[in-house]
Each structure stands twice: as C-alpha cells, then as structure tokens.
Design an enzyme around this catalytic site. Structure first.
Site, short mmCIF file in Angstrom:
data_model
loop_
_atom_site.label_atom_id
_atom_site.label_comp_id
_atom_site.label_asym_id
_atom_site.label_seq_id
_atom_site.Cartn_x
_atom_site.Cartn_y
_atom_site.Cartn_z
N GLY A 18 0.85 -1.19 0.00
CA GLY A 18 0.00 0.00 0.00
C GLY A 18 0.88 1.23 0.00
N GLY A 21 -0.18 9.25 0.07
CA GLY A 21 0.23 10.40 0.89
C GLY A 21 1.71 10.32 1.19
CG PHE A 22 2.74 11.58 4.97
CD1 PHE A 22 1.66 12.47 5.03
CD2 PHE A 22 2.86 10.65 6.00
CE1 PHE A 22 0.75 12.42 6.09
CE2 PHE A 22 1.97 10.59 7.05
CZ PHE A 22 0.91 11.48 7.10
CE LYS A 24 7.77 3.26 -0.95
NZ LYS A 24 9.08 2.99 -1.61
CB VAL A 25 1.74 -0.09 3.97
CG1 VAL A 25 1.57 -1.26 4.94
CG2 VAL A 25 1.14 1.17 4.59
CG ASP A 132 -9.65 10.53 7.79
OD1 ASP A 132 -8.54 10.25 7.29
OD2 ASP A 132 -10.66 10.80 7.11
C1 LIG Z 1 -2.89 1.43 13.69
O1 LIG Z 1 -2.86 0.76 12.47
C2 LIG Z 1 -2.50 1.43 11.36
C3 LIG Z 1 -2.19 2.78 11.41
C4 LIG Z 1 -1.84 3.40 10.22
O2 LIG Z 1 -1.53 4.69 10.25
C5 LIG Z 1 -1.81 2.71 9.02
C6 LIG Z 1 -2.12 1.38 9.00
N1 LIG Z 1 -2.07 0.78 7.77
C7 LIG Z 1 -2.06 -0.54 7.37
C8 LIG Z 1 -2.24 -0.71 6.02
C9 LIG Z 1 -2.24 -1.99 5.48
C10 LIG Z 1 -2.08 -3.10 6.29
C11 LIG Z 1 -2.09 -4.45 5.70
O3 LIG Z 1 -1.77 -5.41 6.37
N2 LIG Z 1 -2.46 -4.53 4.39
C12 LIG Z 1 -2.45 -5.69 3.62
C13 LIG Z 1 -1.71 -6.81 3.96
C14 LIG Z 1 -1.71 -7.92 3.10
C15 LIG Z 1 -2.42 -7.90 1.91
C16 LIG Z 1 -3.19 -6.76 1.60
C17 LIG Z 1 -3.18 -5.65 2.46
C18 LIG Z 1 -4.01 -6.70 0.40
N3 LIG Z 1 -3.61 -7.67 -0.66
C19 LIG Z 1 -3.48 -9.04 -0.02
C20 LIG Z 1 -2.37 -9.06 0.98
C21 LIG Z 1 -1.91 -2.92 7.67
C22 LIG Z 1 -1.89 -1.63 8.20
C23 LIG Z 1 -2.48 0.70 10.19
#
Ligand SMILES: COc1cc(O)cc(Nc2ccc(C(=O)Nc3ccc4c(c3)C[NH2+]CC4)cc2)c1
Length: 336
Positions: A18, A21-22, A24-25, A132
């Site tokens: 993911g 904005g500012f 990257k995950v 939000d």
């Molecule tokens: C407090 O938790 C937060 C705070 C924050 O500022 C941002 C996040 N953002 C996250 C975004 C994505 C994920 C995540 O695990 N996404 C994910 C993981 C695996 C897969 C996907 C998304 C989608 N395609 C399949 C595989 C976890 C937290 C959290």
C-alpha cells in the site's frame, strides 16, 4: 530491493502492499516468529508539517489496544524515517469489499457495523476521537474481522472529549455538518455522523452526500437530506436518521447506539467495546518462551515488557500473544 538497515536482522521486508500520501506500507516477516506484519514507512523530509501527526498517532496507538483496532507492535525512528510495525490485515480495505459486492445485505452490514461501533465506543471511552472514519480506514484481517487504522488525525482534546475541536480535517464526504461549517465541534459527535455515512455506504454502495464541487457537497451535508433507496428497510432508515442528524445534540450518543434495536437484531446482546484481553496482564506462556529463548529471568522480562517501549521485545511479545489467542504454537525461531 529495499534495504532498510534499521529493520535488518529484525524483519525480512518484502513487497509494497500500500502507498499513499506520505507513507508506504510494506509486507514483512518478523524474524523470531516468522509471522507477517505490515510496516508503515514514512520519510521525515516528505512529512514536512505533517510530522506531528505521526507522533500524535504513535502516542494514541500506545494507549488504544482493542480487538477492532489494528495493533501497533513496534516503532523505529531514524534520522530520516519512521517505521511503524503494524498488525497484518490481508483482507484489505472495507472500501474494496463493498465495491466488489456492489452493496451489502442488511445482515452482513450489521456484522461490520457492530465491529465499527465497538471500536468507536472504545476510543471515545479512552478520550479519543478518530476524526477520519471512512471505509478506507477499516481493514479486514485473515478472519474477516474489522481493524480500524490510521489515527493520524485523531484527537485527544485536553480535558477529555467535552472540549470542542476547531481544526477541520478528515475526508469531506464523511465530515459532519458542524465540521464543514467550520464551527467548533465535539470529535465524538463528528465520529457518530461519519458512522452514519459509513452505514449508508455499506447498505447502498454509494455515498449519501456526494458532489464533485466541494461547495455543493458542503451544502448537501448541511441540508442533511439524502436519498432513501427502495431496498432499505424501515429499521435501517430509522438508524440512519438517528446517526445523520444535522444538529449534533440530536445525534444518537455512541453509548445508546450500542443497544440500538437495529444493532441488536439477530444478536440480542448489546455491542461490547471492552478490550478482550487486558494489556497490563503479561501472559505466562509467552513469558516462558521469551525467558527460555533469551535466557533471562522471568521477573526481569516481565518488568521490561510492562514498560511497553514498543521495541523489538514488545513486538515479539505481542506476536506471541497473537499466536496464543489464535491457538497457534507459541514458539520463537533461533537465528543461527
Ligand atoms: C494502527 O494501524 C494502522 C495505522 C496506520 O496509520 C496505518 C495502518 N495501515 C495498514 C495498512 C495496510 C495493512 C495491511 O496489512 N495490508 C495488507 C496486507 C496484506 C495484503 C493486503 C493488504 C491486500 N492484498 C493481499 C495481501 C496494515 C496496516 C495501520
């Protein structure tokens, strides 16, 4: 491939899952357990004046620990970057789930909405407002449970929730009338309005107030008038009406929402918002595994875990605890 040296030896970083904005995950593996985590990486230079939002969020995440809130495991800060090691939510965004299904049947919407109400009631009880709330900030974990994310705009006004907030923030389509009117507002009341917009999106697959022109969008929000598609039941409309009250003082309080007839239908028990697991209680089995692995006295480890430094020990303990809750083996892998 990325070479984030701050993570070396602790996490094995894989692909980006993911970005926006500012931040990257990235998907990563926690080395000692082999468990998957999500790592939110922010570059301080790019953050600019948004940098305080990161500290706001990290401080909030250290207080907020509940089954419907995405867990923070560890925070690493370097000269140039912030790394937030977070709970892995492979189900993706609730937003994409709704889009894929066009719209949800009442029963399925209720299942999600009860989880959202649980998370919102919990953060309000702890004196926070999210500010939000939208389907993009609600993720699904591997068991289809909802996890609230992104507390970068949350507020904990001094003197608890009764103090009014002035800053305007969040996404316009989900913003409360008093917020878009620039009036002082209570975060808790604004969150309840956003829940109304969320429920409408779950049940209809589109937004109650929408317009490409921001001024027209604000007019629609402040009118409080929205279409009622023919597939909505009378009970659903009644709940939407309780949530989407233009006058915040007429809006249903979150505590009453937990036992609203629509939320009780088919469940007969009010929504509970108390955390399933007490944070202060250190699990003996996880302590044993850590004490053996690190060859350290239980008492010393217990004291250090209870400091909640959100370092690698916090992350390893919380991931072991996750395993225990999911009835998986509590074991650490030695890195030779
Ligand atoms: C407090 O938790 C937060 C705070 C924050 O500022 C941002 C996040 N953002 C996250 C975004 C994505 C994920 C995540 O695990 N996404 C994910 C993981 C695996 C897969 C996907 C998304 C989608 N395609 C399949 C595989 C976890 C937290 C959290």
């Amino acid at each position: 491939m990325s070479h984030y040296s701050a993570l070396k030896g602790y996490y094995h970083v894989r692909e980006t899952i993911g970005s926006g904005g500012f931040a990257k995950v990235k998907l990563a593996y926690h080395n000692l357990t082999g468990d998957k985590v999500a790592i939110k990486i922010m570059d301080k230079r790019q953050l600019g004046e948004d940098l305080p939002r990161v500290r706001t969020e990290i401080d909030a995440m250290k207080v907020l620990s509940q089954q419907h809130i995405c867990k923070l495991y560890q925070v690493i800060e370097t000269e140039e970057k912030f790394f937030m090691i977070l709970e892995y939510c492979p189900g993706g965004e609730l937003f994409d789930y709704i889009v894929a299904k066009d719209r949800l049947l009442e029963e399925e919407a209720r299942g999600f909405f009860r989880q959202i109400a649980s998370a919102v009631a919990y953060i309000h009880d702890k004196g926070y407002a999210h500010r939000d709330l939208k389907p993009e900030n609600l993720l699904l974990d591997e068991d289809q449970h909802l996890k609230m994310i992104d507390f970068g705009l949350c507020a904990k006004p001094q003197g608890g929730m009764q103090r009014h907030l002035a800053t305007c923030c969040g996404s316009p389509a989900y913003a409360a009338p008093e917020l878009v009117a620039g009036q002082e507002y209570l975060g808790s009341e604004a969150d309840v309005w956003s829940m109304g917009v969320l429920l409408y999106a779950l049940l209809c697959g589109f937004l109650p107030f929408d317009d490409d022109n921001i001024a027209n969008l604000y007019k629609k929000i402040q009118s409080g008038k929205y279409d009622v598609p023919k597939w909505l039941t009378r009970e659903s409309v009644k709940l939407l009406d309780d949530l989407l009250q233009v006058d915040p003082k007429k809006r249903i309080p979150i505590k009453h929402l937990l036992c609203h007839p629509w939320l009780l239908t088919g469940y007969d028990v009010p929504v509970s918002f108390k955390p399933k697991h007490k944070k202060r209680y250190i699990d003996e089995d996880c302590l044993t595994e850590l004490s053996v692995f690190y060859n350290r006295r239980r008492e010393d480890l217990k004291r250090e875990i209870n400091e909640w430094n959100y370092d690698y020990l916090t992350a390893t303990y919380l991931l072991l605890l996750n395993r225990k809750h999911k009835k998986r083996p509590i074991r650490l892998i030695s890195q030779h």
